[in-house]
Design a protein around this motif. Structure first.
Motif, PDB file in Angstrom:
ATOM      1  N   GLN A   1      60.169  35.048  42.113  1.00  5.42           N
ATOM      2  CA  GLN A   1      58.986  34.867  42.876  1.00  5.42           C
ATOM      3  C   GLN A   1      57.751  35.061  42.338  1.00  5.42           C
ATOM      4  OE1 GLN A   1      59.035  37.188  46.620  1.00  5.42           O
ATOM      5  NE2 GLN A   1      57.360  36.298  47.398  1.00  5.42           N
ATOM      6  N   LYS A   2      56.839  34.212  42.362  1.00  2.00           N
ATOM      7  CA  LYS A   2      55.539  34.120  41.755  1.00  2.00           C
ATOM      8  C   LYS A   2      54.524  34.257  42.743  1.00  2.00           C
ATOM      9  CE  LYS A   2      52.646  31.461  38.706  1.00  2.00           C
ATOM     10  NZ  LYS A   2      52.570  30.168  37.997  1.00  2.00           N
ATOM     11  N   GLU A   3      53.577  35.272  42.432  1.00  2.00           N
ATOM     12  CA  GLU A   3      52.300  35.466  43.324  1.00  2.00           C
ATOM     13  C   GLU A   3      51.120  35.589  42.376  1.00  2.00           C
ATOM     14  OE1 GLU A   3      53.256  38.576  46.481  1.00  2.00           O
ATOM     15  OE2 GLU A   3      54.918  39.130  44.980  1.00  2.00           O
ATOM     16  N   ASP A   4      50.023  35.328  43.278  1.00  2.00           N
ATOM     17  CA  ASP A   4      48.816  35.266  42.736  1.00  2.00           C
ATOM     18  C   ASP A   4      48.027  36.459  42.633  1.00  2.00           C
ATOM     19  OD1 ASP A   4      49.213  32.708  41.584  1.00  2.00           O
ATOM     20  OD2 ASP A   4      48.272  31.558  43.506  1.00  2.00           O
ATOM     21  N   VAL A   5      47.387  36.728  41.780  1.00  2.00           N
ATOM     22  CA  VAL A   5      46.400  38.103  41.672  1.00  2.00           C
ATOM     23  C   VAL A   5      44.965  37.905  41.374  1.00  2.00           C
ATOM     24  CG1 VAL A   5      46.477  40.526  41.116  1.00  2.00           C
ATOM     25  CG2 VAL A   5      48.554  39.625  41.476  1.00  2.00           C
ATOM     26  N   VAL A   6      44.317  38.370  42.029  1.00  2.00           N
ATOM     27  CA  VAL A   6      42.634  38.352  41.725  1.00  2.00           C
ATOM     28  C   VAL A   6      42.356  39.735  41.131  1.00  2.00           C
ATOM     29  CG1 VAL A   6      40.446  37.924  42.431  1.00  2.00           C
ATOM     30  CG2 VAL A   6      42.364  36.494  43.585  1.00  2.00           C
ATOM     31  N   VAL A   7      42.089  39.801  40.031  1.00  2.00           N
ATOM     32  CA  VAL A   7      41.431  41.057  39.123  1.00  2.00           C
ATOM     33  C   VAL A   7      40.135  41.015  38.945  1.00  2.00           C
ATOM     34  CG1 VAL A   7      41.800  42.435  37.345  1.00  2.00           C
ATOM     35  CG2 VAL A   7      43.710  41.219  38.141  1.00  2.00           C
ATOM     36  N   THR A   8      39.427  42.006  39.756  1.00  2.00           N
ATOM     37  CA  THR A   8      38.026  41.901  39.507  1.00  2.00           C
ATOM     38  C   THR A   8      37.402  43.122  38.856  1.00  2.00           C
ATOM     39  OG1 THR A   8      37.500  40.906  41.705  1.00  2.00           O
ATOM     40  CG2 THR A   8      35.780  41.797  40.867  1.00  2.00           C
ATOM     41  N   LEU A   9      36.377  42.863  37.596  1.00  2.00           N
ATOM     42  CA  LEU A   9      36.053  43.909  37.067  1.00  2.00           C
ATOM     43  C   LEU A   9      34.659  44.395  37.564  1.00  2.00           C
ATOM     44  CD1 LEU A   9      38.303  42.775  35.177  1.00  2.00           C
ATOM     45  CD2 LEU A   9      36.765  43.486  33.263  1.00  2.00           C
ATOM     46  N   LEU A  10      34.493  45.600  37.933  1.00  2.00           N
ATOM     47  CA  LEU A  10      33.216  46.227  38.397  1.00  2.00           C
ATOM     48  C   LEU A  10      32.732  47.157  37.438  1.00  2.00           C
ATOM     49  CD1 LEU A  10      34.563  47.332  41.814  1.00  2.00           C
ATOM     50  CD2 LEU A  10      33.340  45.126  41.313  1.00  2.00           C
ATOM     51  N   PRO A  11      31.295  47.106  37.179  1.00  2.00           N
ATOM     52  CA  PRO A  11      30.750  48.006  36.359  1.00  2.00           C
ATOM     53  C   PRO A  11      30.928  49.394  36.722  1.00  2.00           C
ATOM     54  CG  PRO A  11      29.019  46.807  38.017  1.00  2.00           C
ATOM     55  CD  PRO A  11      30.383  46.158  38.075  1.00  2.00           C
ATOM     56  N   ALA A  12      31.268  50.338  35.691  1.00  2.00           N
ATOM     57  CA  ALA A  12      31.644  51.911  36.017  1.00  2.00           C
ATOM     58  C   ALA A  12      30.259  52.526  35.757  1.00  2.00           C
ATOM     59  CB  ALA A  12      32.777  52.140  35.183  1.00  2.00           C
ATOM     60  N   GLY A  13      29.316  52.193  34.924  1.00  2.00           N
ATOM     61  CA  GLY A  13      28.168  52.879  34.781  1.00  2.00           C
ATOM     62  C   GLY A  13      28.178  54.198  33.763  1.00  2.00           C
ATOM     63  N   HIS A  14      29.420  54.008  33.243  1.00  2.00           N
ATOM     64  CA  HIS A  14      29.901  55.467  32.337  1.00  2.00           C
ATOM     65  C   HIS A  14      29.289  55.334  30.944  1.00  2.00           C
ATOM     66  CE1 HIS A  14      31.918  58.991  31.195  1.00  2.00           C
ATOM     67  NE2 HIS A  14      32.928  58.315  30.477  1.00  2.00           N
ATOM     68  N   CYS A  15      29.659  54.074  30.233  1.00  2.00           N
ATOM     69  CA  CYS A  15      29.313  54.055  28.950  1.00  2.00           C
ATOM     70  C   CYS A  15      29.295  52.464  28.673  1.00  2.00           C
ATOM     71  CB  CYS A  15      30.069  54.681  27.940  1.00  2.00           C
ATOM     72  SG  CYS A  15      31.752  54.057  27.902  1.00  2.00           S
ATOM     73  N   PRO A  16      28.408  51.789  27.783  1.00  2.00           N
ATOM     74  CA  PRO A  16      28.735  50.404  27.554  1.00  2.00           C
ATOM     75  C   PRO A  16      30.007  49.744  27.524  1.00  2.00           C
ATOM     76  CG  PRO A  16      27.122  51.414  26.107  1.00  2.00           C
ATOM     77  CD  PRO A  16      28.027  52.662  26.514  1.00  2.00           C
TER      78      PRO A  16
END
Length: 224
Positions: A1-16
């Motif tokens: 079974q194949k499912e779509d996943v949306v992955v979002t990267l959010l800024p962590a503000g920890h280091c560059p």
């Protein structure tokens, strides 16, 4: 079974380059988190995963000012925060001793005041920034340089080759009053009233050195 996943990267503000992840499909996240080839603890990250089975937020270490999350458009759907079913809070500072951490602005203002008053006493009054990590202090270096007109000495600058905006604020010239240079025994150097880079005064006059440790870890571990 194949499912779509949306992955979002959010800024962590920890280091560059540090980010947070938001992922959906919980069974896929569990596979990633516990697979021998994937260790989320080695990266500073924050991700948002979204799919048919819900939304998961995974955080590594992060440093956000109050209200900053409210301005992250990718964390919102319309005018409200997205529904998040699970949060994986993988952070060093999830501990009661870090209940209160001063804001970055408060820390910067305190350091600026101290460095300004010390370096203005004479050209032999220098500051050593005892930085224990290679990255994460760029905000401090840039602001010290801009406010005081003093570049920060580093052993080398190649780690900043992808951050050209900082290069005019740091230097490999030891003859400056602010240092973030390193040495394998840098604490021993400081106890002997020496800078890790070995800089001395041209006329033999001893340097007057103060050390500042810009560390949240140290702040939490210190004894009152």
């Amino acid at each position: 079974q194949k499912e779509d996943v949306v992955v979002t990267l959010l800024p962590a503000g920890h280091c560059p380059g540090s980010v947070m992840y938001v992922l959906s499909i919980l069974q896929m996240f569990h596979h990633l988190a516990f697979n021998d080839e994937f260790d989320p603890s080695v990266a500073v990250c924050r991700f948002l995963f979204e799919g048919e089975n819900g939304t998961v937020l995974y955080t590594g270490d992060f440093r956000l000012a109050k209200g900053e999350a409210a301005r992250m458009e990718l964390l919102h759907s319309g005018t409200r925060v997205k529904d998040i079913q699970s949060v994986y809070l993988d952070t060093t500072f999830c501990d009661p001793k870090y209940y209160h951490i001063p804001s970055r602005e408060e820390c910067l203002n305190g350091i600026l005041e101290l460095v300004r008053s010390w370096t203005s006493l004479s050209c032999n009054h220098v500051v050593w920034l005892n930085c224990k990590a290679a990255y994460g202090y760029e905000y401090l270096f840039i602001n010290l340089s801009e406010e005081l007109g003093i570049k920060v000495h580093m052993n080398k600058l190649d780690m900043f080759r992808n951050m050209p905006e900082i290069l005019c604020h740091v230097t490999t010239d030891r003859h400056t009053q602010i240092h973030a240079c390193r040495h394998p025994w840098d604490d021993d150097c400081f106890r002997g009233n020496r800078l890790p880079c070995g800089m001395t005064c041209n006329n033999g006059t001893p340097l007057h050195i103060i050390s500042i440790k810009p560390s949240t870890m140290w702040f939490g571990e210190r004894k009152k």
